[in-house]
Design a protein around this motif. Structure first.
Motif, short mmCIF file in Angstrom:
data_model
loop_
_atom_site.label_atom_id
_atom_site.label_comp_id
_atom_site.label_asym_id
_atom_site.label_seq_id
_atom_site.Cartn_x
_atom_site.Cartn_y
_atom_site.Cartn_z
N ALA A 135 1.03 -1.07 0.07
CA ALA A 135 -0.12 0.01 0.09
C ALA A 135 0.74 1.13 -0.15
O ALA A 135 1.80 1.43 0.83
CB ALA A 135 -0.90 0.01 1.37
N VAL A 136 0.76 2.12 -0.99
CA VAL A 136 1.97 3.30 -1.15
C VAL A 136 0.83 4.53 -1.40
O VAL A 136 -0.30 4.60 -2.07
CB VAL A 136 2.52 3.10 -2.59
CG1 VAL A 136 3.33 4.21 -2.60
CG2 VAL A 136 2.99 1.80 -2.46
N PRO A 157 11.31 3.20 -11.55
CA PRO A 157 12.48 2.33 -11.67
C PRO A 157 12.61 1.19 -10.56
O PRO A 157 13.11 0.32 -10.88
CB PRO A 157 13.38 3.46 -11.65
CG PRO A 157 12.86 4.55 -12.22
CD PRO A 157 11.50 4.42 -11.81
N LEU A 158 12.52 1.86 -9.23
CA LEU A 158 12.56 1.01 -8.46
C LEU A 158 11.44 -0.37 -8.41
O LEU A 158 12.06 -1.47 -8.08
CB LEU A 158 12.07 1.51 -6.99
CG LEU A 158 12.35 0.91 -5.52
CD1 LEU A 158 12.74 2.07 -4.58
CD2 LEU A 158 11.29 -0.21 -5.12
N ILE A 159 10.43 -0.24 -8.69
CA ILE A 159 9.69 -1.48 -8.80
C ILE A 159 10.16 -2.31 -10.13
O ILE A 159 10.23 -3.61 -10.05
CB ILE A 159 8.04 -1.05 -9.21
CG1 ILE A 159 7.69 -0.29 -7.79
CG2 ILE A 159 7.22 -2.37 -9.47
CD1 ILE A 159 6.23 0.11 -8.12
N ALA A 160 10.51 -1.49 -11.15
CA ALA A 160 10.94 -2.47 -12.49
C ALA A 160 12.13 -3.40 -12.08
O ALA A 160 12.46 -4.28 -12.30
CB ALA A 160 11.33 -1.37 -13.54
N SER A 161 13.07 -2.69 -11.38
CA SER A 161 14.25 -3.31 -11.13
C SER A 161 13.88 -4.45 -10.16
O SER A 161 14.72 -5.54 -10.11
CB SER A 161 15.55 -2.34 -10.65
OG SER A 161 15.04 -1.65 -9.36
N PHE A 162 13.05 -4.27 -9.11
CA PHE A 162 12.87 -5.15 -8.15
C PHE A 162 12.02 -6.56 -9.00
O PHE A 162 12.66 -7.62 -8.76
CB PHE A 162 11.97 -4.56 -7.33
CG PHE A 162 11.47 -5.86 -6.15
CD1 PHE A 162 12.37 -6.37 -5.19
CD2 PHE A 162 10.24 -6.34 -6.27
CE1 PHE A 162 12.04 -7.34 -3.95
CE2 PHE A 162 9.78 -7.38 -5.16
CZ PHE A 162 10.68 -7.95 -4.40
N ALA A 163 11.27 -6.42 -9.92
CA ALA A 163 10.46 -7.30 -10.65
C ALA A 163 11.38 -8.13 -11.50
O ALA A 163 11.56 -9.26 -11.64
CB ALA A 163 9.40 -6.68 -11.36
N GLU A 164 12.74 -7.26 -11.97
CA GLU A 164 13.47 -7.97 -12.88
C GLU A 164 14.40 -8.89 -12.11
O GLU A 164 14.94 -10.13 -12.59
CB GLU A 164 14.45 -6.98 -13.58
CG GLU A 164 15.65 -7.39 -14.41
CD GLU A 164 16.21 -6.36 -15.26
OE1 GLU A 164 17.07 -6.94 -16.16
OE2 GLU A 164 16.23 -5.31 -15.07
N ALA A 165 14.85 -8.61 -10.78
CA ALA A 165 15.82 -9.13 -10.08
C ALA A 165 15.15 -10.62 -9.31
O ALA A 165 15.61 -11.54 -9.06
CB ALA A 165 16.16 -8.23 -8.78
N PRO A 216 11.93 -12.53 -10.57
CA PRO A 216 10.64 -12.93 -11.30
C PRO A 216 9.79 -13.88 -10.87
O PRO A 216 8.60 -14.06 -11.33
CB PRO A 216 11.66 -13.63 -12.61
CG PRO A 216 12.79 -14.23 -11.95
CD PRO A 216 13.16 -13.09 -10.88
N GLY A 217 9.95 -14.42 -9.66
CA GLY A 217 8.91 -15.27 -8.94
C GLY A 217 7.91 -14.62 -8.10
O GLY A 217 7.06 -15.09 -7.64
N ILE A 218 8.33 -13.32 -7.95
CA ILE A 218 7.32 -12.51 -7.12
C ILE A 218 6.55 -11.84 -8.00
O ILE A 218 6.85 -11.00 -8.97
CB ILE A 218 8.15 -11.63 -6.24
CG1 ILE A 218 9.03 -12.34 -5.20
CG2 ILE A 218 7.30 -10.60 -5.39
CD1 ILE A 218 10.07 -11.29 -4.51
N THR A 219 5.17 -11.92 -7.81
CA THR A 219 4.13 -11.01 -8.24
C THR A 219 3.74 -9.79 -7.28
O THR A 219 3.44 -10.03 -6.16
CB THR A 219 2.83 -11.84 -8.63
OG1 THR A 219 3.23 -12.91 -9.17
CG2 THR A 219 1.74 -11.06 -9.21
N ILE A 220 3.69 -8.58 -7.97
CA ILE A 220 3.72 -7.25 -7.32
C ILE A 220 2.39 -6.57 -7.32
O ILE A 220 1.78 -6.40 -8.47
CB ILE A 220 4.93 -6.18 -7.53
CG1 ILE A 220 6.21 -7.13 -7.47
CG2 ILE A 220 4.82 -5.02 -6.78
CD1 ILE A 220 7.29 -6.41 -8.37
N ASP A 221 1.66 -6.41 -6.29
CA ASP A 221 0.44 -5.90 -6.30
C ASP A 221 0.59 -4.57 -5.54
O ASP A 221 0.65 -4.47 -4.32
CB ASP A 221 -0.63 -6.58 -5.59
CG ASP A 221 -1.99 -6.18 -6.04
OD1 ASP A 221 -2.14 -4.95 -5.79
OD2 ASP A 221 -3.14 -6.74 -6.26
N VAL A 222 0.48 -3.43 -6.31
CA VAL A 222 0.68 -2.11 -5.44
C VAL A 222 -0.58 -1.24 -5.60
O VAL A 222 -1.29 -1.22 -6.57
CB VAL A 222 1.73 -1.10 -6.21
CG1 VAL A 222 1.85 0.22 -5.49
CG2 VAL A 222 3.13 -1.88 -6.08
#
Length: 299
Positions: A97-98, A109-117, A119-125
């Protein structure tokens, strides 16, 4: 009291979905089975947990208390299962929750780089300015200004210190004059921001001789959309007030200029915060480590 733990997931599904049919689909059972499970749970507790109408389902006051009490133990159980794999790569759904003004986090960039690092985590913001218990609402973590984070949470710095500014176009100040003290703002046309339709406009806070005070401006224009606020200010619609980073590109180009800077000192910025758990899920640990590393390289 005979406790049937099999009823707990059903109750939580109903609480989160707000609908018996959706809860049934999520659990892979019939709507009738969900209804019967909730009825048995209420019989065990001796009180109504769910209020039903023909069109909606909502928790009663007792139901909300029950859900809040269950939130932390359930989170610990989930974390324990995720940690059983030991050195397995972090995976699963990570809900965050943001606040809408956390530009450093939401810029991409922060979310994109985290997703790239990872790949097994699905992010819901979820972008929201409502103040609520993130654990009870099913979130793993949140991002907010440090001053509004609950004391029982663990907070990791996301940004350096922040600062709020008063801005308008050069043309506006040329026509209407530059305020020399915050209290002069009441004589100006102001553009205010509010987090939600039911909330009061955000207070314009200042500091003088170490004493904090706020000015009760009466905005002629109020919105819960920061972009509309910015565009209106750029169009000469008046003076507005928000975090400096919100206006930085326009200040750098000279489209907007600041006023009353001496009354607006910096303060602690944004933090990633989360509950203090014994068994932290690998997906949350991965996010915390990523935020710390990102802050070192980018700030």
């Amino acid at each position: 009291m005979t406790i049937d733990l099999n009823l707990v997931p059903v109750f939580l599904a109903v609480a989160e979905e707000g609908n018996f049919r959706a809860a049934a689909d999520r659990l892979g059972v019939t709507r009738s089975a969900v209804s019967q499970a909730i009825r048995r749970l209420e019989d065990i507790c001796g009180i109504a947990l769910v209020s039903r109408t023909t069109r909606s389902v909502r928790l009663t006051e007792a139901g909300n208390r029950f859900r809040e009490t269950l939130a932390q133990p359930i989170a610990d159980v989930k974390s324990a299962f995720e940690n059983v794999a030991g050195d397995a790569r972090p995976s699963g759904l990570l809900r965050i929750a943001v606040t809408s003004i956390a530009e450093q986090f939401l810029s991409g960039p922060l979310i994109a780089s985290f997703a790239e690092a990872h790949p097994g985590i699905t992010i819901d913001v979820t972008v929201t300015d409502d103040i609520f218990d993130i654990v009870a609402a099913g979130f793993d973590a949140g991002v907010r200004l440090g001053e509004v984070i609950e004391q029982d949470m663990v907070a990791v710095p996301l940004t350096n210190k922040e600062r709020e500014v008063v801005v308008a176009t050069p043309r506006y100040f040329e026509i209407h004059g530059m305020p020399r003290h915050p209290r002069e703002l009441v004589r100006h046309r102001c553009i205010g921001w509010r987090p939600s339709p039911s909330a009061a406009p955000y207070r314009w806070e200042f500091e003088e001789a170490g004493i904090t005070f706020d000015v009760a401006v009466d905005p002629q224009i109020t919105t819960n959309d920061l972009q509309l606020m910015i565009r209106t200010a750029l169009a000469g619609g008046g003076i507005t007030f928000a975090l400096e980073e919100t206006f930085r590109p326009y200040i750098d180009r000279g489209d907007l200029i600041t006023a009353l800077d001496e009354y607006l000192p910096p303060f602690p910025g944004f933090f990633l915060y989360f509950p203090n758990r014994r068994n932290m899920a690998p997906k949350l640990r991965a996010l915390i480590d990523h935020v710390r590393a990102y802050r070192v390289t980018k700030l």
